[in-house]
Design a protein around this motif. Sequence first.
Motif, PDB file in Angstrom:
ATOM      1  N   LYS A 110      67.875  -3.979  -6.450  1.00  0.00           N
ATOM      2  CA  LYS A 110      67.761  -5.035  -5.454  1.00  0.00           C
ATOM      3  C   LYS A 110      66.283  -5.323  -5.220  1.00  0.00           C
ATOM      4  N   VAL A 111      65.945  -6.589  -5.201  1.00  0.00           N
ATOM      5  CA  VAL A 111      64.584  -7.019  -4.887  1.00  0.00           C
ATOM      6  C   VAL A 111      64.559  -7.419  -3.419  1.00  0.00           C
ATOM      7  N   VAL A 112      63.744  -6.743  -2.635  1.00  0.00           N
ATOM      8  CA  VAL A 112      63.712  -6.948  -1.182  1.00  0.00           C
ATOM      9  C   VAL A 112      62.333  -7.441  -0.763  1.00  0.00           C
ATOM     10  N   GLN A 113      62.331  -8.554  -0.028  1.00  0.00           N
ATOM     11  CA  GLN A 113      61.109  -9.104   0.552  1.00  0.00           C
ATOM     12  C   GLN A 113      61.355  -9.381   2.026  1.00  0.00           C
ATOM     13  N   ALA A 114      60.418  -8.966   2.853  1.00  0.00           N
ATOM     14  CA  ALA A 114      60.517  -9.179   4.304  1.00  0.00           C
ATOM     15  C   ALA A 114      61.854  -8.678   4.843  1.00  0.00           C
ATOM     16  N   GLY A 115      62.328  -7.559   4.301  1.00  0.00           N
ATOM     17  CA  GLY A 115      63.553  -6.951   4.792  1.00  0.00           C
ATOM     18  C   GLY A 115      64.829  -7.599   4.321  1.00  0.00           C
ATOM     19  N   LYS A 116      64.736  -8.580   3.417  1.00  0.00           N
ATOM     20  CA  LYS A 116      65.925  -9.283   2.940  1.00  0.00           C
ATOM     21  C   LYS A 116      66.032  -9.177   1.424  1.00  0.00           C
ATOM     22  N   THR A 117      67.262  -8.961   0.955  1.00  0.00           N
ATOM     23  CA  THR A 117      67.494  -8.954  -0.483  1.00  0.00           C
ATOM     24  C   THR A 117      67.406 -10.375  -0.998  1.00  0.00           C
ATOM     25  N   THR A 118      66.517 -10.597  -1.957  1.00  0.00           N
ATOM     26  CA  THR A 118      66.312 -11.952  -2.463  1.00  0.00           C
ATOM     27  C   THR A 118      66.765 -12.135  -3.898  1.00  0.00           C
ATOM     28  N   ASP A 119      66.959 -11.052  -4.628  1.00  0.00           N
ATOM     29  CA  ASP A 119      67.324 -11.193  -6.033  1.00  0.00           C
ATOM     30  C   ASP A 119      67.782  -9.844  -6.560  1.00  0.00           C
ATOM     31  N   ARG A 120      68.200  -9.822  -7.810  1.00  0.00           N
ATOM     32  CA  ARG A 120      68.551  -8.590  -8.510  1.00  0.00           C
ATOM     33  C   ARG A 120      67.791  -8.548  -9.827  1.00  0.00           C
ATOM     34  N   VAL A 121      67.480  -7.342 -10.278  1.00  0.00           N
ATOM     35  CA  VAL A 121      66.884  -7.146 -11.589  1.00  0.00           C
ATOM     36  C   VAL A 121      67.747  -6.150 -12.351  1.00  0.00           C
ATOM     37  N   ASN A 122      68.216  -6.556 -13.523  1.00  0.00           N
ATOM     38  CA  ASN A 122      69.002  -5.671 -14.378  1.00  0.00           C
ATOM     39  C   ASN A 122      68.095  -4.929 -15.339  1.00  0.00           C
ATOM     40  N   VAL A 123      68.121  -3.608 -15.294  1.00  0.00           N
ATOM     41  CA  VAL A 123      67.420  -2.789 -16.287  1.00  0.00           C
ATOM     42  C   VAL A 123      68.470  -2.292 -17.277  1.00  0.00           C
ATOM     43  N   ASP A 124      68.383  -2.793 -18.481  1.00  0.00           N
ATOM     44  CA  ASP A 124      69.386  -2.540 -19.501  1.00  0.00           C
ATOM     45  C   ASP A 124      68.812  -1.596 -20.547  1.00  0.00           C
ATOM     46  N   VAL A 125      69.375  -0.386 -20.592  1.00  0.00           N
ATOM     47  CA  VAL A 125      68.938   0.589 -21.585  1.00  0.00           C
ATOM     48  C   VAL A 125      69.691   0.321 -22.886  1.00  0.00           C
ATOM     49  N   VAL A 126      68.979  -0.215 -23.851  1.00  0.00           N
ATOM     50  CA  VAL A 126      69.582  -0.546 -25.138  1.00  0.00           C
ATOM     51  C   VAL A 126      70.017   0.743 -25.829  1.00  0.00           C
ATOM     52  N   HIS A 127      71.145   0.688 -26.485  1.00  0.00           N
ATOM     53  CA  HIS A 127      71.684   1.806 -27.271  1.00  0.00           C
ATOM     54  C   HIS A 127      72.319   2.898 -26.416  1.00  0.00           C
ATOM     55  N   SER A 128      72.600   2.647 -25.137  1.00  0.00           N
ATOM     56  CA  SER A 128      73.268   3.674 -24.335  1.00  0.00           C
ATOM     57  C   SER A 128      74.741   3.797 -24.715  1.00  0.00           C
ATOM     58  N   PHE A 129      75.371   2.689 -25.084  1.00  0.00           N
ATOM     59  CA  PHE A 129      76.767   2.702 -25.553  1.00  0.00           C
ATOM     60  C   PHE A 129      76.907   1.531 -26.529  1.00  0.00           C
ATOM     61  N   PRO A 130      76.200   1.589 -27.669  1.00  0.00           N
ATOM     62  CA  PRO A 130      76.127   0.421 -28.550  1.00  0.00           C
ATOM     63  C   PRO A 130      77.467  -0.022 -29.119  1.00  0.00           C
ATOM     64  N   GLU A 131      78.368   0.927 -29.351  1.00  0.00           N
ATOM     65  CA  GLU A 131      79.669   0.561 -29.918  1.00  0.00           C
ATOM     66  C   GLU A 131      80.446  -0.358 -28.976  1.00  0.00           C
ATOM     67  N   LEU A 132      80.378  -0.048 -27.686  1.00  0.00           N
ATOM     68  CA  LEU A 132      81.055  -0.890 -26.704  1.00  0.00           C
ATOM     69  C   LEU A 132      80.313  -2.205 -26.527  1.00  0.00           C
ATOM     70  N   ASP A 133      78.984  -2.137 -26.430  1.00  0.00           N
ATOM     71  CA  ASP A 133      78.180  -3.355 -26.281  1.00  0.00           C
ATOM     72  C   ASP A 133      78.494  -4.368 -27.374  1.00  0.00           C
ATOM     73  N   GLN A 134      78.482  -3.909 -28.606  1.00  0.00           N
ATOM     74  CA  GLN A 134      78.679  -4.809 -29.745  1.00  0.00           C
ATOM     75  C   GLN A 134      80.054  -5.448 -29.719  1.00  0.00           C
ATOM     76  N   ARG A 135      81.084  -4.647 -29.435  1.00  0.00           N
ATOM     77  CA  ARG A 135      82.449  -5.184 -29.450  1.00  0.00           C
ATOM     78  C   ARG A 135      82.685  -6.159 -28.298  1.00  0.00           C
ATOM     79  N   LEU A 136      82.241  -5.798 -27.097  1.00  0.00           N
ATOM     80  CA  LEU A 136      82.440  -6.693 -25.959  1.00  0.00           C
ATOM     81  C   LEU A 136      81.653  -7.990 -26.136  1.00  0.00           C
ATOM     82  N   THR A 137      80.439  -7.894 -26.651  1.00  0.00           N
ATOM     83  CA  THR A 137      79.644  -9.093 -26.880  1.00  0.00           C
ATOM     84  C   THR A 137      80.314 -10.010 -27.892  1.00  0.00           C
ATOM     85  N   MET A 138      80.877  -9.441 -28.938  1.00  0.00           N
ATOM     86  CA  MET A 138      81.578 -10.241 -29.941  1.00  0.00           C
ATOM     87  C   MET A 138      82.802 -10.932 -29.340  1.00  0.00           C
TER      88      MET A 138
END
Length: 463
Positions: A110-138
Amino acid sequence: MKISSLLYLLLLLSVLGCVPDNENFPDPEVLPQDQLIAFKFLKIHNPQLEADVVAKVAGNVVQVSLPAATFCDTLIATFETKSDVKLYIGKREQQSGITANAFAGQVSYKVVQAGKTTDRVNVDVVHSFPELDQRLTMLMQHHKIPGLSIAITRNEKLVFAKSYGLADQEKKQPVHNGSLFRIASISKPITAIAILRLVQDQKIKLEDRVFGHGSILGGDFGYPPVRSGVGHITVQHLLDHTSGWANEPNDPMMTNWSLSQKQIIAEAVQRRPLKFKPGSTYNYSNLGYCILGRVIEKVSGRAYEEFVKAEVFAPAGIGGMVIGGSRTAQRLADEVTYYQQEWNPYSIDIRRMDAHGGWLATASDLMRLMVHIDRNHDQPDLIESGLLNKFYFGSSSWCHSGSLPGSSAFITRLNDEYSFVLLANTRRNTDATHFFKEFYYAAKARIEAKSEWTKADLFYQTM
């Protein structure tokens, strides 16, 4: 019936059916950009690394490529933000170079400015579950799915949660693990658990009649005609979809959008004939679960949504699930946008569908519910096993899907070890059952084949 056959039937039949914390989100189009400037894992803080790892930051998507054998259960991130920006995971503020987290998949800050959530940032670790990633993306590309979210539990711990694609195509907003989706008929298991809470607390009995003199609802919706059979419908019949009503010539809950719940139920009680004797024949019924919502209100003295939040969600640690809105203007802060060519997803009355199809949820919150109704022992169940065993909740493997214009979802107890849920912001009108089967079996095969999982419980990262 074999489990595989039962699973297919549950998928098929449910396809045919059918406020988070006060965070003030501005219009994403006017969000300040590049609030996160840099993100990395330094060897000095992470001795399991052979060298520093610098992530690629592109707006609110961060991609990190870690060596395949990296132990990810405790990694310390070093990051740089604008001076007035703070980052949170769940409810915990993150300190650059200090706070450790599990990066077994995707982590949503969560990105918080002046005490309010203003956005989200996704941190995606590549290769954590590549078999699932590839199939779902396809499959997403094949079925033209804008956005999707999945969560997996193993032995009642959340071991994988990841989101793919876009929550809003026009604004290029990515789906994140805190994204809310309409879950359509997955609302029915929620209503069933709420009813079983009342049974467990001895407020009602499964054999109690619902309509007519001496019943739960009495004459609240008028009295059924003599010898119509409606007066013999019980709570158990409604839970089991054996009330005797059929969706002929139409499903009353999916037509006549100008009518209220009370008008629809009154019409059914007084004038809609039963096709079958109550208790004799299964016939999937949105109407039946709408009625169960009114049973909850009558017996508890509280609004349906209020009761479920207090008596089901709160004990399970769920704080963000709500009944959704119908129009684009009612879209909640973290809610995805829904897409479908054949039918406008914003033309249906979601609030009227409350108990049979109205809930919004994140994938992780649905897994929070699952670990409290799965009859395993690491987490206390909300309902005693004897009651759960009277319904499909007692099966070793069960699945319930949900489908609405612009929404596809399913939740499954795969076995005593694994459960998972998948949510998407579109559906295939022409081939919905095939869609569910493809995603179900794709995820199932890769979950069962995976031998190494994080030992951390990721639920704390998805608060």
